[in-house]
Design a protein around this motif. Sequence first.
Motif, PDB file in Angstrom:
ATOM      1  N   HIS A  33       0.800  -1.222   0.000  1.00 17.57           N
ATOM      2  CA  HIS A  33       0.000   0.000   0.000  1.00 17.57           C
ATOM      3  C   HIS A  33       0.839   1.282   0.000  1.00 17.57           C
ATOM      4  CE1 HIS A  33      -3.563  -2.443   0.996  1.00 17.57           C
ATOM      5  NE2 HIS A  33      -2.759  -3.098   1.813  1.00 17.57           N
ATOM      6  N   LEU A  34       2.080   1.208   0.447  1.00 20.58           N
ATOM      7  CA  LEU A  34       2.932   2.383   0.541  1.00 20.58           C
ATOM      8  C   LEU A  34       4.285   2.112  -0.116  1.00 20.58           C
ATOM      9  CD1 LEU A  34       2.345   3.520   4.247  1.00 20.58           C
ATOM     10  CD2 LEU A  34       1.388   4.568   2.184  1.00 20.58           C
ATOM     11  N   PRO A  35       4.935   3.139  -0.664  1.00 21.33           N
ATOM     12  CA  PRO A  35       6.262   2.940  -1.256  1.00 21.33           C
ATOM     13  C   PRO A  35       7.304   2.589  -0.200  1.00 21.33           C
ATOM     14  CG  PRO A  35       5.689   5.279  -1.197  1.00 21.33           C
ATOM     15  CD  PRO A  35       4.446   4.529  -0.823  1.00 21.33           C
ATOM     16  N   MET A  38       8.744   5.277   2.237  1.00 21.28           N
ATOM     17  CA  MET A  38       7.952   5.691   3.395  1.00 21.28           C
ATOM     18  C   MET A  38       8.072   4.680   4.527  1.00 21.28           C
ATOM     19  SD  MET A  38       4.459   7.430   1.967  1.00 21.28           S
ATOM     20  CE  MET A  38       3.958   7.709   3.664  1.00 21.28           C
ATOM     21  N   TRP A 197       9.412  13.571  -2.959  1.00 15.24           N
ATOM     22  CA  TRP A 197       8.710  13.164  -4.192  1.00 15.24           C
ATOM     23  C   TRP A 197       7.982  11.825  -4.059  1.00 15.24           C
ATOM     24  CZ3 TRP A 197      14.053  13.490  -3.704  1.00 15.24           C
ATOM     25  CH2 TRP A 197      14.753  12.286  -3.727  1.00 15.24           C
ATOM     26  N   ARG A 198       8.145  11.134  -2.904  1.00 20.48           N
ATOM     27  CA  ARG A 198       7.505   9.831  -2.765  1.00 20.48           C
ATOM     28  C   ARG A 198       6.441   9.786  -1.669  1.00 20.48           C
ATOM     29  NH1 ARG A 198       7.144   6.024  -6.214  1.00 20.48           N
ATOM     30  NH2 ARG A 198       7.685   4.284  -4.841  1.00 20.48           N
ATOM     31  N   TRP A 199       6.143  10.938  -1.063  1.00 20.49           N
ATOM     32  CA  TRP A 199       5.155  10.942   0.024  1.00 20.49           C
ATOM     33  C   TRP A 199       3.786  10.531  -0.488  1.00 20.49           C
ATOM     34  CZ3 TRP A 199       4.631  10.936   5.109  1.00 20.49           C
ATOM     35  CH2 TRP A 199       3.356  11.208   5.647  1.00 20.49           C
ATOM     36  N   GLN A 200       3.131   9.711   0.291  1.00 21.10           N
ATOM     37  CA  GLN A 200       1.777   9.268  -0.014  1.00 21.10           C
ATOM     38  C   GLN A 200       1.022   9.157   1.307  1.00 21.10           C
ATOM     39  OE1 GLN A 200       1.459   5.735  -2.504  1.00 21.10           O
ATOM     40  NE2 GLN A 200      -0.327   5.047  -1.350  1.00 21.10           N
ATOM     41  N   ALA A 201      -0.082   9.860   1.436  1.00 25.69           N
ATOM     42  CA  ALA A 201      -0.821   9.864   2.700  1.00 25.69           C
ATOM     43  C   ALA A 201      -1.329   8.465   3.018  1.00 25.69           C
ATOM     44  CB  ALA A 201      -1.994  10.837   2.621  1.00 25.69           C
ATOM     45  N   GLU A 203      -3.498   5.438   4.521  1.00 30.19           N
ATOM     46  CA  GLU A 203      -4.877   5.267   4.962  1.00 30.19           C
ATOM     47  C   GLU A 203      -4.891   5.130   6.485  1.00 30.19           C
ATOM     48  OE1 GLU A 203      -6.439   1.919   2.950  1.00 30.19           O
ATOM     49  OE2 GLU A 203      -6.123   2.748   0.940  1.00 30.19           O
TER      50      GLU A 203
END
Length: 290
Positions: A33-35, A38, A197-201, A203
């Motif tokens: 779900h996340l890179p 992170m 550049w790789r941040w993803q909120a 869940e």
Amino acid sequence: MQTDNLKRGATLMIASGLLFATMGGIIKYISAHLPNEMVVFFRSFLGLLVLFPWVWQRGFGQLKTQKLQGHLLRGLAGLTAMYCYFYSIAHMSLAEATLLNYASPLFVPFISVLWLGEKISGRLWVTIAIGFLGILLILKPGMALFEPVSLIGVASGFFAALAVVSVRRLTSSEPTLRIVFYFSAVCTVVSAVPLIWRWQAPEPGLWISLLAVGVLASMAQSLLTRAYSCAAAAQVGPFTYSTVVFAAMVGGLFWGEILDIFSFAGALLVCLAGILTIRLAGQRVLTVGK
């Protein structure tokens, strides 16, 4: 008395292995779900947070050092190992990824010879050769040897070994608190850069999983440290390979992962060689940090 200490040390080490394997399973879940960037950052950041009460109690003056370059090298080696390890967990079976990371004792003698000029016995070289034969069986020459994920898994073990040798150079003048703090600080700061550049909120549910990774890692490291205080490293160190067994169980239970005959044979050889290497070289080849 020594037997009682060994039993306690072995129990603590096996418990540590269970926690590390569980952490690996959670990382495999989160990685869907996340890179990877992170996952590594939160593992490092939460580890740093756990250290602050310890640093506060001892005083920040304990962090003054004349070995900043050595701490930086140790941190970068450990961070690279973490990136490779977490990536391989996401793309390989959990048992194989864990096993390749835990092959680090096989690389330590090579690094020690080239970097520290140490002498290695003939028996140890034979043991190491057996271990690398096991790695080749896991990588399956002609089938997966040149697949990037396989080489990344091997790299996780190599950089973990480099981190071990770096720590050995630091321990001559640096206390444990300082070494652990700078490792966590370097990993946190450097791993924060790719988040630009790789941040993803994440869940909402993933925050609990990320927190669990930090808590499990801290608990596992604490149990591992206590295990080594109960008995000699050469006696209790081999029980670190319980992590591989638990990782195989977690992978089989949640992802239906089953080792094929080549990987199973390779796993036996790597575990055997790793255990013998620890028995022969003791504290000098132990894996540090996850």
